[in-house]
Every structure is written in structure tokens, then in C-alpha cells.
Motif scaffolding. Structure first.
Motif, PDB file in Angstrom:
ATOM      1  N   ASP A  14       0.826  -1.208   0.000  1.00  0.00           N
ATOM      2  CA  ASP A  14       0.000   0.000   0.000  1.00  0.00           C
ATOM      3  C   ASP A  14       0.861   1.259   0.000  1.00  0.00           C
ATOM      4  O   ASP A  14       0.544   2.249  -0.669  1.00  0.00           O
ATOM      5  N   GLY A  15       1.944   1.229   0.736  1.00  0.00           N
ATOM      6  CA  GLY A  15       2.858   2.375   0.772  1.00  0.00           C
ATOM      7  C   GLY A  15       3.512   2.627  -0.569  1.00  0.00           C
ATOM      8  O   GLY A  15       3.641   3.771  -1.021  1.00  0.00           O
ATOM      9  N   VAL A  16       3.935   1.549  -1.251  1.00  0.00           N
ATOM     10  CA  VAL A  16       4.552   1.682  -2.569  1.00  0.00           C
ATOM     11  C   VAL A  16       3.525   2.210  -3.580  1.00  0.00           C
ATOM     12  O   VAL A  16       3.837   3.066  -4.425  1.00  0.00           O
ATOM     13  N   LYS A  17       2.284   1.729  -3.480  1.00  0.00           N
ATOM     14  CA  LYS A  17       1.223   2.194  -4.393  1.00  0.00           C
ATOM     15  C   LYS A  17       0.965   3.695  -4.190  1.00  0.00           C
ATOM     16  O   LYS A  17       0.854   4.451  -5.160  1.00  0.00           O
ATOM     17  N   THR A  18       0.881   4.133  -2.943  1.00  0.00           N
ATOM     18  CA  THR A  18       0.668   5.550  -2.637  1.00  0.00           C
ATOM     19  C   THR A  18       1.824   6.394  -3.151  1.00  0.00           C
ATOM     20  O   THR A  18       1.626   7.468  -3.722  1.00  0.00           O
ATOM     21  N   LEU A  19       3.045   5.905  -2.978  1.00  0.00           N
ATOM     22  CA  LEU A  19       4.217   6.612  -3.479  1.00  0.00           C
ATOM     23  C   LEU A  19       4.180   6.719  -5.000  1.00  0.00           C
ATOM     24  O   LEU A  19       4.503   7.780  -5.563  1.00  0.00           O
ATOM     25  N   ALA A  20       3.774   5.660  -5.685  1.00  0.00           N
ATOM     26  CA  ALA A  20       3.707   5.680  -7.148  1.00  0.00           C
ATOM     27  C   ALA A  20       2.672   6.692  -7.634  1.00  0.00           C
ATOM     28  O   ALA A  20       2.903   7.413  -8.605  1.00  0.00           O
ATOM     29  N   VAL A  21       1.515   6.766  -6.970  1.00  0.00           N
ATOM     30  CA  VAL A  21       0.487   7.739  -7.354  1.00  0.00           C
ATOM     31  C   VAL A  21       1.014   9.161  -7.174  1.00  0.00           C
ATOM     32  O   VAL A  21       0.828  10.033  -8.029  1.00  0.00           O
TER      33      VAL A  21
END
Length: 178
Positions: A14-21
Motif C-alpha cells: 500500500d505504501g509503494v502504491k501511494t508513493l507511485a500515485v
């Protein structure tokens, strides 16, 4: 123990996804064309100020230059932070014998004004109004104390702003692209 490992790795995903967005949004904004308002140079050609913008209080005057203020002090009473001070005296008309209030000084402190327009709404004689003149910067606060009955407002530094300035086009910035 397997459940804890799933939640741990799920949190990382979830953290990586938020960072990518966030990085996607940042990169998109980085490569879009920017527009810059060239304020001091182009203020006469591209600057648009709404007619209802409240920038400065002035007396309305007739063709002869006389103001309509009757020194009734309604604007002074309506002002929430006491930026308006009215000095007046009673004068007797010799012909009719009636007493009338005469304005001596109308002191308006632009530096303390909240631009709430309560004074304009309280005026029964339509004697004061806000103009959309916004260039009021000074180095000395004492220069922001104005005597409205003694000065005749001629439009400030940009007289065409009273009519709104440059025409506003909806959906397009009123700026020069740099």
C-alpha cells in the motif's frame, strides 16, 4: 504468524502504491506548460479585477465635487473594528432656525479595515462605496489613515481597473505564458 506477515507485506505494498500515485502526479505537473502573471509589467494589459472587489473606501461625489455624507455616524457604528471616525458639529440655519449636523472630518484607517462592507450597507445616503483599487502599499502605516472628505478619489494608480481592467476570458488564464 502467517496473518501478521500478510498484513506486514500488505502495508508495504500500500505504501509503494501511494508513493507511485504521488510520483505520477508530480511528474505530470512537472512537464505541463506553466503560466506566469507578469504583474508589474503587464498590469495595464492583462490584469483583471472584478468590479465587486473591495479594495478601498471612497466618498461618492456629484458633478460639483460635493459629497453626500450627512455625518449621521451610521457607518461608524456599523464598523466592527472602529476604522471609521466621524467628527462633526451642530450648525443652526439662520433662515429656518433648524439645527443641522455638519461634517468636519471623516477619518478612515485603511490599514485596520476588514473590507466587510458593513459601513456601505449601513449608509442610508449612498455616500460611500468600495472601489476595486488594490495598490495601497506604503512604508509608513500613518499614510493609510485617509481623510475621505478632504481627498477627491480619481481612480488610483490604474484608473481603468474601476471598469474591471482587462477583459476576462472564462477557461483561459489572463496571463502571459513563459
Amino acid at each position: 504468524m502467517a496473518n501478521n506477515e500478510k498484513s506486514y507485506f500488505r502495508g508495504i505494498a500500500d505504501g509503494v502504491k501511494t508513493l507511485a500515485v504521488g510520483m505520477k502526479t508530480t511528474l505530470k505537473e512537472y512537464f505541463t506548460e506553466k503560466s506566469t502573471e507578469q504583474y508589474p509589467e503587464n498590469r495595464k494589459t492583462t490584469l483583471h479585477v472584478s468590479k465587486r472587489f473591495r479594495g478601498r473606501l471612497v466618498f461618492k461625489r456629484d458633478e460639483e465635487g460635493a459629497h453626500k455624507c450627512t455625518a449621521c455616524t451610521m457607518c461608524e457604528k456599523a464598523c466592527p473594528n472602529e476604522t471609521i471616525k466621524i467628527l462633526a458639529h451642530m450648525e443652526t440655519n439662520e433662515e429656518t432656525g433648524r439645527k443641522k449636523k455638519v461634517l468636519d472630518d471623516y477619518i478612515y484607517d485603511l490599514g485596520d479595515c476588514m473590507f466587510c462592507q458593513l459601513c456601505v450597507n449601513a449608509c442610508n445616503f449612498d455616500a460611500i462605496e468600495f472601489t476595486n483599487d488594490f495598490e495601497n502599499a506604503v512604508f509608513d502605516r500613518s499614510k493609510l489613515v485617509l481623510h475621505l472628505d478632504k481627498e477627491v478619489y480619481k481612480g488610483g494608480s490604474l484608473p481603468e481597473l474601476i471598469d474591471g481592467g482587462a477583459p476576462l476570458t472564462i477557461g483561459k488564464f489572463n496571463t502571459k505564458t513563459k
